[in-house]
Design a protein around this motif. Structure first.
Motif, mmCIF file in Angstrom:
data_model
loop_
_atom_site.group_PDB
_atom_site.id
_atom_site.type_symbol
_atom_site.label_atom_id
_atom_site.label_comp_id
_atom_site.label_asym_id
_atom_site.label_seq_id
_atom_site.Cartn_x
_atom_site.Cartn_y
_atom_site.Cartn_z
ATOM 1 N N ASP A 313 0.834 -1.200 0.000
ATOM 2 C CA ASP A 313 0.000 0.000 0.000
ATOM 3 C C ASP A 313 0.877 1.263 0.000
ATOM 4 N N THR A 314 0.204 2.413 -0.092
ATOM 5 C CA THR A 314 0.907 3.703 -0.175
ATOM 6 C C THR A 314 1.858 3.878 1.008
ATOM 7 N N GLU A 315 1.365 3.508 2.187
ATOM 8 C CA GLU A 315 2.149 3.696 3.406
ATOM 9 C C GLU A 315 3.429 2.858 3.380
ATOM 10 N N ALA A 316 3.340 1.626 2.922
ATOM 11 C CA ALA A 316 4.513 0.742 2.904
ATOM 12 C C ALA A 316 5.555 1.247 1.913
ATOM 13 N N VAL A 317 5.094 1.724 0.760
ATOM 14 C CA VAL A 317 6.031 2.242 -0.249
ATOM 15 C C VAL A 317 6.699 3.517 0.276
ATOM 16 N N THR A 318 5.902 4.376 0.907
ATOM 17 C CA THR A 318 6.455 5.620 1.465
ATOM 18 C C THR A 318 7.475 5.308 2.558
ATOM 19 N N ALA A 319 7.154 4.350 3.407
ATOM 20 C CA ALA A 319 8.084 3.965 4.481
ATOM 21 C C ALA A 319 9.395 3.454 3.886
ATOM 22 N N ALA A 320 9.293 2.696 2.791
ATOM 23 C CA ALA A 320 10.498 2.168 2.142
ATOM 24 C C ALA A 320 11.345 3.304 1.579
ATOM 25 N N VAL A 321 10.690 4.308 0.990
ATOM 26 C CA VAL A 321 11.434 5.459 0.459
ATOM 27 C C VAL A 321 12.142 6.184 1.599
ATOM 28 N N LEU A 322 11.418 6.433 2.695
ATOM 29 C CA LEU A 322 12.010 7.130 3.857
ATOM 30 C C LEU A 322 13.205 6.353 4.377
#
Ligand code: ATP
Ligand code: MG
Length: 326
Positions: A313-322
């Protein structure tokens, strides 16, 4: 760093991908975020899709990050481009390793005229059978776009640029656009190649490596950059910048994606890459590169959202980028 960045989530997946991009900006810098409203939701509440307060806030800011607006898109984004005095819409379209693309060798940027053409035109209903549209082209706006294009290619070693038009048919309007752009380029010592807009559509599909920096009238730039999005794997990847003389507004090329809005599964890459363009605009080149490298790494190794064949989901992808920021 304490520049003021206006944040407008807007509607649909704008409410999901903009917070993702803001969290990335927070991780690499110390900015002051000012939230503002625009779009369908605020229209329902107040009757206005673009409150004057939002317009003024955007006009006064150093930069704005915008998500998307639904039904009210034209009432929101066209005036907001005016608020920042934007004369060029910068739309890079590139494929990424690890992402399925029709043309994985694609790497080009559209410099789209952002104030005139048919979008600034006047539509008229003349009878029950007849409607007309007036198209606006000025030498001054075309020259301003060309000056930006010359500076843009000079920063990259000056390999020239291509000019897309249809001056063989629209001799007056596209003829004026073409002449103005080519004149400015000649004066600046920048080479240009003219490409008819229909021929461009075919050529970019067959071999996108022929193109690098592409200068377009407004409507042609809108359509052809979406076409290029198709070549690189979808709308979830394309960022854009509406650049003015001393202000700019950054937004993903995609819209509100009503089919997936509210589910938390939108690809945040386009919004995060728009934030990277914002960092570049404010002069934070290292931070911008840091963000781009992190996004590229996540696109290559995952996790990926559903539009790219994954199940994150959006949150998991964002967390990976961070997580992958330096
Ligand atoms: P709008 O009317 O706001 O422009 P639209 O229906 O044209 O909305 P877009 O947002 O342009 O929708 O998206 C077109 C298609 O691409 C939709 O199927 C949408 O789900 C998909 N899409 C667009 N952006 C993303 C994203 N960030 N992540 C995943 N899918 C996306
Ligand atoms: Mg759309």
């Amino acid at each position: 760093m304490s520049e003021e960045i206006v944040v407008i989530e807007g509607d649909g997946i704008g409410r999901e991908v903009v917070p993702a991009a803001v969290s990335v900006l927070e991780a690499v810098g110390d900015f002051e975020f000012v939230e503002a409203e625009a779009g369908d939701a605020v229209k329902e509440e107040t009757g206005e899709a673009l409150p004057q307060e939002t317009y003024d806030t955007v006009a006064d800011a150093d930069a704005t990050l915008f998500g998307a607006a639904g039904e009210t898109a034209a009432d929101v984004i066209l005036p907001l481009r005016t608020a920042v005095g934007s004369f060029v819409n910068v739309r890079p379209a590139r494929a990424y390793p690890g992402v399925d693309a029709v043309r994985p060798e694609t790497d080009l940027v559209f410099l789209r005229e952002n104030t005139e053409g048919v979008y600034a035109g006047h539509e008229d209903r003349l009878s029950d059978d007849l409607s007309t549209l007036t198209r606006v082209v000025t030498t001054s706006a075309s020259e301003r776009l060309a000056e930006y294009a010359c500076e843009y290619v000079e920063e990259q070693g000056n390999d020239g640029f291509q000019v897309v038009h249809k001056a063989n048919v629209m001799r007056e309007t596209d003829g004026r656009f073409r002449d103005a752009v080519v004149d400015v380029a000649e004066g600046a010592g920048v080479e240009t190649e003219e490409v008819l807009m229909d021929a461009f559509a075919t050529r970019v599909c067959l071999d996108p490596t022929q193109f690098d920096v592409v200068v377009c009238p407004n409507l042609a730039g809108d359509v052809l950059s979406d076409l290029a999005a198709g070549l690189v794997g979808g709308l979830g990847l394309l960022p854009s910048a509406n650049v003015g003389p001393d202000n700019a507004l950054f937004e993903p090329v995609h819209g509100t994606a009503p089919d997936i809005a509210g589910e938390g599964v939108a690809n945040p890459s386009a919004a995060i890459l728009s934030a990277a363009m914002l960092l570049d605009h404010l002069g934070y080149a290292d931070e911008a590169e840091n963000v781009r490298t992190a996004v590229e790494s996540v696109l290559e190794d995952g996790p990926r959202t559903a539009d790219l064949g994954g199940d994150a989901d959006t949150e998991a992808v964002t967390a990976a980028v961070l997580d992958r920021l330096d």
